[in-house]
Design an enzyme around this catalytic site. Sequence first.
Site, short mmCIF file in Angstrom:
data_model
loop_
_atom_site.label_atom_id
_atom_site.label_comp_id
_atom_site.label_asym_id
_atom_site.label_seq_id
_atom_site.Cartn_x
_atom_site.Cartn_y
_atom_site.Cartn_z
N ASP A 1 2.41 5.88 -6.35
CA ASP A 1 3.59 5.70 -5.87
C ASP A 1 4.91 5.73 -6.57
O ASP A 1 5.85 6.47 -6.00
CB ASP A 1 3.67 4.58 -4.79
CG ASP A 1 2.76 4.87 -3.69
OD1 ASP A 1 2.71 5.77 -3.15
OD2 ASP A 1 2.23 3.70 -3.24
N HIS B 1 0.82 -1.03 -0.12
CA HIS B 1 -0.07 0.10 -0.04
C HIS B 1 0.88 1.17 0.07
O HIS B 1 1.78 1.49 -0.92
CB HIS B 1 -0.88 -0.25 1.39
CG HIS B 1 -1.99 0.88 1.33
ND1 HIS B 1 -2.54 1.59 0.18
CD2 HIS B 1 -2.97 1.10 2.28
CE1 HIS B 1 -3.44 2.31 0.68
NE2 HIS B 1 -3.88 2.04 1.83
N HIS C 1 -2.24 -2.23 -9.75
CA HIS C 1 -3.13 -1.39 -8.76
C HIS C 1 -4.38 -2.69 -8.76
O HIS C 1 -4.84 -3.31 -9.49
CB HIS C 1 -3.87 0.02 -9.35
CG HIS C 1 -4.52 0.52 -8.42
ND1 HIS C 1 -5.79 0.51 -8.07
CD2 HIS C 1 -4.03 1.54 -7.71
CE1 HIS C 1 -6.02 1.56 -6.94
NE2 HIS C 1 -5.05 1.89 -6.74
C1 LIG Z 1 -1.20 4.21 -3.40
C2 LIG Z 1 -1.26 2.82 -3.41
O1 LIG Z 1 -1.46 2.02 -2.22
S1 LIG Z 1 -1.05 2.00 -4.71
C3 LIG Z 1 -0.51 0.39 -4.27
C4 LIG Z 1 1.15 0.49 -4.13
N1 LIG Z 1 1.41 -0.86 -3.92
C5 LIG Z 1 2.69 -1.35 -4.87
O2 LIG Z 1 3.06 -0.63 -5.74
C6 LIG Z 1 2.90 -2.82 -4.55
C7 LIG Z 1 3.13 -3.44 -5.91
N2 LIG Z 1 2.03 -3.63 -6.58
C8 LIG Z 1 1.28 -4.81 -5.96
O3 LIG Z 1 1.57 -5.45 -5.28
C9 LIG Z 1 -0.17 -5.14 -6.65
O4 LIG Z 1 -0.24 -4.42 -8.02
C10 LIG Z 1 -1.34 -4.53 -5.84
C11 LIG Z 1 -1.07 -4.80 -4.30
C12 LIG Z 1 -1.22 -2.94 -5.98
C13 LIG Z 1 -2.58 -5.04 -6.37
O5 LIG Z 1 -2.66 -6.42 -6.14
P1 LIG Z 1 -3.55 -7.30 -6.90
O6 LIG Z 1 -5.08 -6.64 -6.97
O7 LIG Z 1 -3.65 -8.47 -6.20
O8 LIG Z 1 -2.92 -7.38 -8.29
P2 LIG Z 1 -3.46 -8.05 -9.73
O9 LIG Z 1 -4.97 -8.98 -9.25
O10 LIG Z 1 -3.92 -6.86 -10.36
O11 LIG Z 1 -2.35 -8.81 -10.27
C14 LIG Z 1 -2.49 -9.35 -11.26
C15 LIG Z 1 -0.89 -10.05 -11.56
O12 LIG Z 1 -0.03 -9.13 -12.04
C16 LIG Z 1 1.16 -9.33 -10.86
N3 LIG Z 1 1.47 -7.84 -10.42
C17 LIG Z 1 0.73 -7.18 -9.97
N4 LIG Z 1 1.47 -6.02 -9.36
C18 LIG Z 1 2.98 -6.37 -9.83
C19 LIG Z 1 4.03 -5.72 -9.77
N5 LIG Z 1 4.01 -4.38 -8.98
N6 LIG Z 1 5.13 -6.54 -10.16
C20 LIG Z 1 5.04 -7.66 -10.82
N7 LIG Z 1 3.86 -8.23 -10.91
C21 LIG Z 1 2.76 -7.68 -10.67
C22 LIG Z 1 0.66 -10.13 -9.79
O13 LIG Z 1 1.46 -10.93 -9.12
C23 LIG Z 1 -0.36 -10.99 -10.59
O14 LIG Z 1 0.40 -11.99 -11.15
P3 LIG Z 1 -0.41 -13.59 -11.35
O15 LIG Z 1 -1.80 -13.30 -11.75
O16 LIG Z 1 0.56 -14.29 -12.08
O17 LIG Z 1 -0.23 -13.94 -10.00
O1 LIG Z 2 -6.91 2.30 -3.67
C1 LIG Z 2 -6.15 1.32 -3.48
O2 LIG Z 2 -6.02 -0.06 -3.31
C2 LIG Z 2 -4.50 1.78 -2.97
C3 LIG Z 2 -4.38 3.44 -3.69
O3 LIG Z 2 -4.11 3.74 -4.75
C4 LIG Z 2 -4.43 4.43 -2.43
O4 LIG Z 2 -5.13 4.21 -1.56
O5 LIG Z 2 -4.42 5.66 -2.82
#
Ligand SMILES: CC(=O)SCCNC(=O)CCNC(=O)[C@H](O)C(C)(C)COP(=O)(O)OP(=O)(O)OC[C@H]1O[C@@H](n2cnc3c(N)ncnc32)[C@H](O)[C@@H]1OP(=O)(O)O
Ligand SMILES: O=C([O-])CC(=O)C(=O)O
Length: 373
Positions: free
Chosen positions: A310, A220, A259
Amino acid sequence: MAEAIKSTGLRGQSAGSTALCTVGKSGSGLTYRGYDIQTLAENARFEEVAYLLLKGRLPTQDELDDYIAGLVRARGLPDPLKRVLEQVPADAHPMDALRTGTSMLGNLETEQRLEDQQWHADRLLAAMPSMLNYWYRYSHYGERIETQTDDVSVGGHFLHLLHGKPASELHARVMNVSLILYAEHEFNASTFTARVCASTLSDLHSCVTGAIGSLRGPLHGGANEAAMAMISQWANPDTAEQGVLERLAAKEKIMGFGHAVYRDADPRNAIIKQWARRLADDLGDTHLYDVSERVDEVMRREKHLFPNADFYHASAYHYMGIPTKLFTPIFVCSRLTGWCAHVFEQRANNRIIRPSADYIGPEQRDWVPIGER
Ligand SMILES: CC(=O)SCCNC(=O)CCNC(=O)[C@H](O)C(C)(C)COP(=O)(O)OP(=O)(O)OC[C@H]1O[C@@H](n2cnc3c(N)ncnc32)[C@H](O)[C@@H]1OP(=O)(O)O
Ligand SMILES: O=C([O-])CC(=O)C(=O)O
């Protein structure tokens, strides 16, 4: 079984209603109370957005002036809170310092009546940058700083306390945009934490303290720090490309990408990316920006994944001389507005949040006395 997979992490399920924000709705990627994020980032002050979220409408000029004056007045910290912050060690994560500081403020200025919720939210908004920088400057430099500055903006106040001098116009502007972008995002994990806590009729400080804990994780809010740790180790775009490919081959996540809701783009990304570029040009050092752009290209090519809010925040904050460990705490200083607005909304139409679970454990069993196991 298909249903169970779909519901993992409650993805795609509605867990309640809100009038605060739309995320990923067709036509506009992100709106706060109906206003498009692009419009807000171009035209608004963060304090105006805070007012919008917390009070339900945009302020008039007089209302905004009063609101800002109130925030400026509320920046001071009570002595017992300063003493507690002084106990938090320098190697603690600043998110933990904020979690402790918020909790302590809740002991000193306990929310007693619902009618006071707005005052407490404004107080937290004014005091959060003070708490963070008081702890940071004391634990790292042994300085007991005066947190009562007369900077008009929350972002300017934050940079002033951090660097010990007023921020440049460009830096104050970027902080303003950044705080607007991070202010609110519907039922994200930290906001949902705050709402669950509010639904038990708990106090505002408990809701915010819990939300800080949820925001801290690298999936997050913590992703901006993790993204910085990653990009700062690459000497140039080519080594960055190599590094990303290696991480992907090892099935590692690239922080700052993907996301839970957006499918094609995070609308906040284009905005902060443009400001990161401006800061790089202003500094005459585009290294980190160039590395970031290459990571962006490789992730699109290899995984069809896009940067979220981010990713370019990492280089933008770095260019403003902000230490990496303070990145996620800045997110707190902003998202606080969304959290509190959601707490108010939850309280206004409350039912305790208590979902069900699909039981996957053993069938009912016979008790075996301890000596016979
Ligand atoms: C402001 C915020 O909070 S924005 C979010 C900040 N977090 C990050 O940047 C952390 C990196 N990103 C992630 O971990 C994820 O994309 C999350 C947590 C944001 C969303 O998680 P989910 O909804 O479960 O992702 P989603 O279902 O779209 O993932 C689909 C596929 O893409 C992959 N994937 C998603 N994000 C990434 C990434 N950053 N790097 C590599 N692979 C990824 C997943 O592993 C998944 O692969 P699989 O189907 O082979 O298992
Ligand atoms: O909506 C989410 O899951 C994460 C995010 O981008 C935020 O909190 O700004």
